[in-house]
Design an enzyme around this catalytic site. Structure first.
Site, PDB file in Angstrom:
ATOM      1  N   ASP A 292       0.872  -1.168   0.000  1.00 33.13           N
ATOM      2  CA  ASP A 292       0.000   0.000   0.000  1.00 33.13           C
ATOM      3  C   ASP A 292       0.918   1.230   0.000  1.00 33.13           C
ATOM      4  O   ASP A 292       2.107   1.149   0.321  1.00 33.13           O
ATOM      5  CB  ASP A 292      -0.947  -0.013   1.201  1.00 33.13           C
ATOM      6  CG  ASP A 292      -2.137   0.926   0.981  1.00 33.13           C
ATOM      7  OD1 ASP A 292      -2.101   1.727   0.021  1.00 33.13           O
ATOM      8  OD2 ASP A 292      -3.100   0.878   1.767  1.00 33.13           O
TER       9      ASP A 292
HETATM   10  C1  BGC Z   1      -4.969   3.393   0.099  1.00 39.93           C
HETATM   11  C2  BGC Z   1      -5.092   2.364  -0.999  1.00 39.93           C
HETATM   12  C3  BGC Z   1      -4.980   3.046  -2.331  1.00 39.93           C
HETATM   13  C4  BGC Z   1      -3.680   3.790  -2.397  1.00 39.93           C
HETATM   14  C5  BGC Z   1      -3.448   4.487  -3.722  1.00 39.93           C
HETATM   15  C6  BGC Z   1      -3.757   4.285  -0.057  1.00 39.93           C
HETATM   16  O1  BGC Z   1      -3.817   5.376   0.807  1.00 39.93           O
HETATM   17  O2  BGC Z   1      -4.919   2.749   1.356  1.00 39.93           O
HETATM   18  O3  BGC Z   1      -6.312   1.686  -0.887  1.00 39.93           O
HETATM   19  O4  BGC Z   1      -5.104   2.125  -3.362  1.00 39.93           O
HETATM   20  O5  BGC Z   1      -3.658   4.774  -1.369  1.00 39.93           O
HETATM   21  O6  BGC Z   1      -4.293   5.551  -3.878  1.00 39.93           O
END
Ligand code: BGC
Length: 794
Positions: A292
């Site tokens: 993530d």
């Molecule tokens: C989130 C993810 C997301 C990623 C990219 C993160 O803050 O937890 O779910 O895909 O950002 O935007």
């Protein structure tokens, strides 16, 4: 399977060139000029031709330059996302020398999240369809509908130049206050897994990849990047991993996104047991794992664990990995393995295939998909004396901010930049209802004034909610004289970074209570009905006010076509057929994790100043073990407000006799039941198959969902026979002491019903000897002993 070195094809090392003039024969090494190309040469050759720097470049991504204190630095050239899609969440690096293109990654679960307008591109827009949130999709219990939503999102992703959609999100609804529950499906792993698999199938049928996320036990937002989740292995496997397992084994997503949290002391993105042992060795996952965004702490440990790609990538990660290889702390062979995972997906991508995307997806067609899905997932919670449908009722007094300003979906990366949204007011008018105009004007000026004075939202966060407009008694009185029925909306929003609170969020505000009470009193005194429409995404308190109103429609956050979809149900154009995929408790205190959610700072860190992005080191203990959602309410005898699997229809269904294929289990048991529409209008019924395990041995929930299906649209009098299959795996629980899934011997009962507490038919079969269904490859959470609660009754 990896090919042996002996089996490799060699690139043409030497090419002889004859001069046209029949002069001397020249030999030159072509490999120096034309290195192996991805797709043209064996993968191993491409990897062998990569320099160490190129391998690390592929494994450390780019994009999402966030200029916030505490966010690690990125190479300025890597901070911006475009090459192709402004506003996408990130990319992998291209290695043009070897024919490796850059993959574009974009959120998210409710639709493609990209920038809707582009600098220097005036006049063109790049809007995407905002589909209903995941919780609504799960409430459809309809894998075909969810697949159709996935396919529409996949089409938009591909047509906008995206290679991998960062969805579906499928963490378990452990607690109603989880800030991102709207992005997740259910409290039950079977519903989560099957709905996620359908979504993955849909997206990937369009040639675009998915990333099932957040792997695993990321069930809240509190200190999310520094939170240690302590959970016993049985609960981890049966509740939190199970949905991911179903999605991986049935739909083979291209990628998996590891989560932000630690699991029993180790970041998930740094856990080889999880990413290699469970995901690949036990479940057969063969795509790549990405972190993530900015997740994890130690890039070397992440790379070693098989977290193939670090997103969005930072300069210090690149440096750390290079240094670790140089000093022998990280084997280059591990990099090769991770690179192979990434390249195996790159070759499947639209970009690699030079797909000519047109940036003109069928937004009109997809709006219809969104509207249909929304009507399928709304749940009719109450409908006294046939209050709904409103057919022929004119005019309507519409109360509540959300009636005029629909909450389409949640905030943060799960948000979508849609071209428009249809409010309930507009939806009702389009369906032919006359709205009380004076009321509408009052709301319009209140909302405009509040909007003008509202503080700007912080980056990626939801704007602060607009307080519900108080409505004076005289206005309600006037409206009750003019309208035939009152529709009162309740709205809630939530999103990334923050969990919900009990006060003024799970519980209603005083203004909301007063509005419901005053409207009900006045309209009932005039002999008129009151309908509540809940425009929410997370479970909210209903028990204190539901008796005062005549009908309640749980519309969830229904996407951009929400107002039309709600009007379809209120008018009877569509018959509601959604059911709850998460329990509505009577009070927050009844929630099994109420005492432990969201956890607390680790000793010594209570007074730390929280870092804006990373928070402070904290811990949450899942002491309820496997008793999450209905598993808890049923086993511990706690009465919910609305149970798991519950939902009404404008018609009624009869359940015919349940037939089992055998009285004693051999390889499987087939279950058949015929459902008949015994009411006045056409409708669809969700049929739920629960299994009760024999007494003795391990603690078991009262009953567990093992299969489900939704009938087709049955006309009055119409019936359909549904067939289900139960395998030994469906009967097994995870015995942590033995490290295996075990089905106990004894008598099993199959309960088929319309909800977890509305069982219509039952039958039983026996399993004559215990079966070990599957042994685990690794032991997880060996240090965790969360002191789990046990139901008194078993
Ligand atoms: C989130 C993810 C997301 C990623 C990219 C993160 O803050 O937890 O779910 O895909 O950002 O935007």
């Amino acid at each position: 399977m990896r090919r042996s070195a002996a089996g490799r094809r060699k690139p043409p090392a030497v090419i002889a060139l004859l001069s046209a003039a029949a002069g001397p024969i020249l030999f030159c090494s072509a490999s120096a000029q034309v290195p192996p190309q991805l797709g043209g040469s064996p993968m191993e050759d491409v990897i062998s031709a990569m320099t160490l720097e190129e391998k690390v470049r592929l494994l450390v991504g780019m994009g999402m330059g966030i200029d916030l204190p505490g966010v690690p630095a990125q190479d300025p050239a890597d901070a911006a996302t475009p090459e192709k899609v402004p506003g996408a969440a990130g990319r992998t690096h291209a290695i043009p020398r070897l024919g490796i293109p850059s993959l574009t990654l974009s959120d998210g679960p409710a639709g493609v999240r990209i920038a809707p307008v582009r600098e220097g591109d005036a006049g063109r827009t790049y809007y995407a369809t905002a589909f209903p949130v995941a919780t609504l999709l799960a409430s459809t219990w309809d894998t075909a509908v969810v697949r159709s939503v996935g396919a529409a999102i996949g089409d938009e992703a591909r047509e906008y130049g995206v290679d991998i959609l960062l969805a579906p999100a499928m963490n378990i609804h452990r607690n109603p206050l989880g800030g991102r529950n709207f992005e997740y499906y259910s409290e039950d792993p079977l519903v989560s897994g099957r709905i996620a698999a359908a979504f993955v199938d849909g997206v990937e049928s369009e040639g675009v990849g998915t990333s099932i996320k957040h792997f695993v036990a990321n069930n809240q937002e509190f200190n999310r990047m520094m939170l240690n989740t302590v959970v016993g292995e049985r609960a981890l496997r049966e509740i939190y991993l199970k949905g991911f397992q179903i999605a991986v084994e049935t739909a083979q997503p291209w990628t998996v996104m590891s989560s932000y949290n630690l699991l029993d002391g180790t970041y998930t993105s740094q856990s080889r047991e999880l990413l290699r042992g469970v995901l690949r060795d036990e479940w057969g996952f063969d795509g790549f794992v990405m972190s993530d965004w900015f997740g994890g702490r130690d890039p070397v440990a992440q790379t070693n664990a098989g977290n193939d790609v670090l997103m969005p990538g930072t300069t210090s990660q690149t440096e750390a990995i290079l240094a670790a290889v140089a000093d022998g702390a990280l084997a280059e062979a591990q990099l090769d393995e991770n690179v192979a995972h990434v390249l195996s997906i790159v070759v499947r991508s639209p970009t690699f295939r030079h797909y000519a995307y047109k940036e003109r997806p069928d937004l009109e067609g997809h709006a219809l998909v969104a509207r249909r899905a929304a009507t399928e997932g709304m749940v009719l919670l109450k409908n006294d004396a046939g209050t709904l449908p409103l057919a022929g009722v004119h005019p309507v007094a519409l109360f509540g901010n959300a009636g005029y300003q629909l909450i389409v979906g949640g905030s943060g990366s799960g948000d979508v930049n849609e071209a428009y949204s249809v409010s309930l007011a507009r939806g009702l008018e389009a369906a032919g209802y006359a709205l009380d105009a004076a009321l509408g004007e009052g709301y319009a000026s209140y909302l405009a004034e509040q909007e003008a004075n509202r503080a700007a939202p912080q980056t990626l966060r939801a704007p602060p909610p607009i307080p519900e407009m108080p409505v004076e008694a005289t206005r309600i009185q006037r409206a009750a004289g003019a309208a035939d029925v009152a529709v009162v909306t309740l709205g809630r929003n939530s999103g990334e970074f923050e969990d919900r609170s009990t006060e003024a969020d799970f519980d209603l505000t005083d203004t909301e209570h007063a509005l419901l009470r005053d409207v009900a009193r006045t309209f009932h005194a005039a002999g008129k009905k009151v309908v509540v429409v809940m425009n929410i995404a997370g479970v909210t308190e209903v028990a204190s006010w539901r008796d005062g109103v005549d009908a309640i429609l749980l519309a969830w956050q229904p996407g951009q076509e929400g107002g039309n979809a709600i009007a379809d149900i209120l008018s009877g154009k569509a018959n509601p057929s959604g059911k709850l995929a998460s329990t509505f408790p009577v009070a927050y205190a009844d929630v099994p994790s109420a005492g432990t959610f969201p956890g607390k700072p680790l000793p010594g860190h209570e007074d730390d100043a929280p870092d804006a992005i990373f928070g402070i080191p904290s811990e949450v203990v899942y002491d309820e073990g496997i008793y999450v959602g209905y598993r808890y309410y049923d086993a511990f005898g706690v009465e919910p407000a609305y149970p798991f699997g519950y939902g009404l229809s404008y018609t009624d269904f009869g359940y015919g006799d349940l037939a089992l294929s055998a009285a004693s289990f051999e390889a499987e048991i087939r279950v058949t039941v015929t459902v008949t529409n015994v009411g006045p209008v056409a409708g669809r019924e969700v049929v739920e198959v629960y299994v009760r395990a024999p007494d003795g041995g391990m603690d078991k929930p009262e009953r567990e969902l093992k299969a489900f299906a939704k009938t087709e649209l049955l006309p009055p009098g119409g019936s359909q026979t549904l067939a289900f299959r139960l395998t030994a795996a469906d009967l097994a629980s995870f015995d942590a002491d033995r490290g295996a899934w075990v089905a106990a011997a004894g008598r099993y009962t199959v309960d088929v019903g319309a909800s977890s507490r509305d069982i219509r038919q039952g039958a039983s079969f026996s399993l004559d000897r215990e079966r070990t269904v599957r042994a685990a490859h690794v032991s997880l959470a060996p240090g965790a002993s969360p002191n789990e609660r046990k139901p008194a009754r078993r």
